[in-house]
Design an enzyme around this catalytic site. Structure first.
Site, mmCIF file in Angstrom:
data_model
loop_
_atom_site.group_PDB
_atom_site.id
_atom_site.type_symbol
_atom_site.label_atom_id
_atom_site.label_comp_id
_atom_site.label_asym_id
_atom_site.label_seq_id
_atom_site.Cartn_x
_atom_site.Cartn_y
_atom_site.Cartn_z
ATOM 1 N N HIS A 176 26.651 16.293 15.045
ATOM 2 C CA HIS A 176 26.989 17.236 13.975
ATOM 3 C C HIS A 176 26.432 18.634 14.234
ATOM 4 C CE1 HIS A 176 22.976 16.259 12.065
ATOM 5 N NE2 HIS A 176 23.072 17.524 11.711
ATOM 6 N N ASP A 227 26.028 9.772 15.633
ATOM 7 C CA ASP A 227 25.600 11.173 15.594
ATOM 8 C C ASP A 227 24.761 11.521 16.821
ATOM 9 O OD1 ASP A 227 25.337 13.729 14.649
ATOM 10 O OD2 ASP A 227 23.851 13.230 13.105
ATOM 11 N N SER A 255 17.624 19.165 12.702
ATOM 12 C CA SER A 255 18.690 18.284 13.198
ATOM 13 C C SER A 255 18.818 18.375 14.712
ATOM 14 C CB SER A 255 20.031 18.659 12.569
ATOM 15 O OG SER A 255 20.219 18.034 11.331
#
Length: 258
Positions: free
Chosen positions: A65, A110, A204
């Site tokens: 992502h 992910d 992230s």
């Protein structure tokens, strides 16, 4: 001079940029200058994007992502205010995301593997992190790190990356916190019983490090971050080691585990 200008622009933008889907370390302390040699900064013309992890001189792991157009990667950074002489910037040459990933679910599989346009040179502040040789053990003390916000309630970016120790949790604990998680999932949850230590906005794609190996990639969590009963969710790297090694060896048609 070009690198200095790029870094200066990045750090200025980073102070004011908030990435909704990113995560960041709260409840931690400044990382030791030599403990985050594998940590990579992702940025583009809009500012800071994500973190990543160098797994060898030519390849970087991050979250799927975190994919964006026209981003670059910065290696060897510790302080926004003090430049390291060995800092290096690279562009992506190839990006690999699981071909069987659900396009309508950014939490699914992910993980993204990136080949650099040219290898980085290992140095005092740059070195790769090993892939896991076995899955993480419940209860293990692991390390999180990143440039994300250090406050769960407001965007407060630090001048240096922050690190914290958290524990690998049983998957049943994770499912109790997030009932939509499948019983068999290529994710791992980590956190502490006490509130405060967690990833948060800006982390992230960064690593969950256990015994010197990357066991997780910062993926998602509840908001606000730092809730003891809502641990962070990480992509379980061990489940993807065959996929990673196959791509690095040239077999780019391989698919990820279900």
């Amino acid at each position: 001079m070009v690198l200095i200008r790029v870094l200066a622009n990045l750090l200025i933008l980073q102070l004011s940029y908030a990435q909704k889907s990113s995560e960041l370390v709260v409840g931690g302390d400044e990382c030791n200058i030599n403990e985050h040699r594998s940590l990579v900064v992702f940025f583009n013309s809009s500012g800071f994007l994500c973190g990543g992890t160098s797994i060898n001189q030519e390849w970087v792991l991050t979250a799927a992502h975190c994919d964006s157009k026209n981003f670059q990667m910065l290696f060897g950074v510790h302080s926004k205010k003090i430049l390291n002489e060995d800092e290096q910037t690279r562009d992506p040459k190839e990006k690999f995301i699981c071909p069987n990933r659900k396009k309508d679910d950014e939490r699914d599989k992910d993980i993204m593997l990136i080949r650099l346009d040219s290898p980085v040179s290992n140095s005092e502040h740059i070195a790769p992190l090993s892939l896991p040789s076995s899955p993480p053990s419940v209860g293990s003390v692991c390390r999180i790190m990143g440039w994300g916000t250090i406050s769960p309630t407001k965007v407060t970016y630090p001048d240096v990356p922050h690190c914290a120790n958290i524990n690998i949790l049983d998957h049943a604990v994770c499912r109790a916190a997030y009932p939509t998680l499948l019983a068999e999932s290529s994710t791992v949850c980590a956190g502490t019983q006490q509130e405060g230590k967690d990833t948060c906005g800006g982390d992230s794609g960064g690593p969950l490090i256990c015994n010197g190996q990357i066991q997780g990639i910062v993926s998602w969590r509840a908001h606000p971050c730092g809730q003891g009963l809502k641990p962070g969710v990480y992509t379980k790297v061990f489940d993807y080691t065959d996929w990673i090694q196959s791509i690095i060896s040239g077999n780019t048609d391989v698919t990820c585990p279900p």
